[in-house]
Design an enzyme around this catalytic site. Structure first.
Site, mmCIF file in Angstrom:
data_model
loop_
_atom_site.group_PDB
_atom_site.id
_atom_site.type_symbol
_atom_site.label_atom_id
_atom_site.label_comp_id
_atom_site.label_asym_id
_atom_site.label_seq_id
_atom_site.Cartn_x
_atom_site.Cartn_y
_atom_site.Cartn_z
ATOM 1 N N SER A 10 0.821 -1.219 0.000
ATOM 2 C CA SER A 10 0.000 0.000 0.000
ATOM 3 C C SER A 10 0.851 1.264 0.000
ATOM 4 C CB SER A 10 -0.927 -0.008 1.219
ATOM 5 O OG SER A 10 -1.798 -1.110 1.181
ATOM 6 N N LYS A 73 7.093 -5.007 5.375
ATOM 7 C CA LYS A 73 6.709 -5.177 6.768
ATOM 8 C C LYS A 73 7.967 -5.365 7.617
ATOM 9 C CE LYS A 73 2.179 -5.154 6.334
ATOM 10 N NZ LYS A 73 1.334 -4.115 6.973
ATOM 11 N N ASN A 97 6.979 0.868 9.512
ATOM 12 C CA ASN A 97 6.374 1.035 10.822
ATOM 13 C C ASN A 97 7.278 0.449 11.894
ATOM 14 O OD1 ASN A 97 3.978 2.420 10.320
ATOM 15 N ND2 ASN A 97 2.895 0.550 9.723
ATOM 16 N N ALA A 122 -2.727 5.012 2.817
ATOM 17 C CA ALA A 122 -2.718 4.261 1.563
ATOM 18 C C ALA A 122 -3.370 2.904 1.751
ATOM 19 C CB ALA A 122 -1.290 4.084 1.061
ATOM 20 N N LYS A 178 6.609 8.812 16.580
ATOM 21 C CA LYS A 178 5.766 8.003 15.696
ATOM 22 C C LYS A 178 5.425 6.669 16.348
ATOM 23 C CE LYS A 178 5.394 5.710 11.256
ATOM 24 N NZ LYS A 178 6.076 5.182 10.060
ATOM 25 N N SER A 247 -6.116 1.917 9.876
ATOM 26 C CA SER A 247 -4.703 1.758 10.233
ATOM 27 C C SER A 247 -4.104 0.550 9.532
ATOM 28 C CB SER A 247 -4.539 1.618 11.746
ATOM 29 O OG SER A 247 -4.993 0.350 12.177
#
Length: 299
Positions: A10, A73, A97, A122, A178, A247
């Site tokens: 994404s 990921k 992330n 996204a 973040k 999310s």
């Protein structure tokens, strides 16, 4: 600039699609997505629109470019690093992330590794089509902090393609901020099947605030100046700006695939244990998401 997007899901497809308006982009992704892009180009829809024709491949070995942007990921970072090591790049930028990916990349690669965050929303709607669900920004810089001429060059390349970009000299703090936001929003929305706005109101708000406060406390123990107030303000701001967004962790749960809980709340647990700190909210959220993964044989 020649840019490789390693992990065209994404976010990777959105960033790659926007960059392809100005630069020579190669997407490294799954077969169905790569096939669709090759046949019909990549379509960006939603808050931003574009139709572009980047190169696309399923094989990320032996590639060469000015920049590699890593968007896999977090649990795939080691494999991505090993593959990237077979190629040649002037710089590598992580837009992933959680925490810890930059260190893994730096351990394997000889190239300068930059840390980054991206708040663009996204969703990969179908092979070859990515929707921008919210316009955000990219913040990047040296992963250890300080001035970086490499980061300056990369930042200018992103800005020239229309991406809102800030080059920061305080990336460690940015990353922990973040992390506080992700720890507060991602597991709560994933477990409750809600959009990001849910963490702005009780009963979810109290849970999200607890996760953010605990993250800030661990950050300070790690030598990063992040107050509880700043972590809470950042969480509220992001939740408001992305209120209607789904999310990334909720997307993973909906698709019944492994989440990035280990690199988000799990990372906080590890650092807290090293510092002798208790983080009960993060522990509970991590346990619940991990239990869901185990129940579906994803761990």
């Amino acid at each position: 600039m020649e840019i490789v997007i390693f992990g065209a899901g994404s976010l990777g497809s959105l960033v790659g699609g926007l960059l392809a308006r100005e630069h020579e982009v190669t997407l490294v992704g799954r077969d169905d997505h790569v096939t669709a892009v090759r046949r019909n180009r990549l379509r960006v829809e939603g808050a931003l629109e574009a139709t572009v024709a980047p190169r696309a491949t399923t094989d990320g070995t032996a590639l060469a470019a000015d920049l590699a942007v890593v968007t896999v990921k977090s649990y795939d970072t080691r494999r991505a690093a090993d593959t990237l090591a077979s190629g040649r790049f002037d710089a590598v930028l992580s837009l992933q992330n959680g925490m810890g990916s930059e260190a893994i990349l730096a351990d394997v690669l000889d190239e300068p590794v930059l840390a980054g965050t991206a708040s663009y929303g996204a969703i990969l709607r179908e092979p070859g089509v990515v929707e921008c669900t919210g316009v955000g920004d990219v913040v990047l810089g040296d992963r250890c902090g300080g001035r970086s001429t490499v980061a300056d060059r990369v930042g200018e390349a992103l800005r020239s393609a229309g991406l809102e970009t800030t080059v920061s000299e305080s990336m460690p703090r940015r990353l922990w901020e973040k992390l506080a936001v992700n720890a507060a929003i991602n597991p709560v929305t994933a477990l409750t099947a809600t959009e990001n706005a849910a963490v702005l109101e009780d009963p979810a708000a109290d849970l999200a605030r607890g996760a953010a406060r605990e993250t800030a406390r661990v950050a300070r123990a790690e030598g990063v100046e992040l107050s509880n107030r700043e972590a809470l303000a950042a969480t509220e701001r992001v939740a408001e700006e992305t209120a209607a967004n789904t999310s990334s962790m909720r997307q993973d749960v909906l698709a019944e695939r492994r989440t990035e809980i280990d690199a988000i709340n799990g990372y906080i647990l590890e650092r807290a244990a090293e510092r002798g700190l208790e983080v009960p909210t993060n522990r509970t959220l991590a346990a619940l998401v991990r239990a869901w993964e185990q129940g579906r044989n994803l761990r």
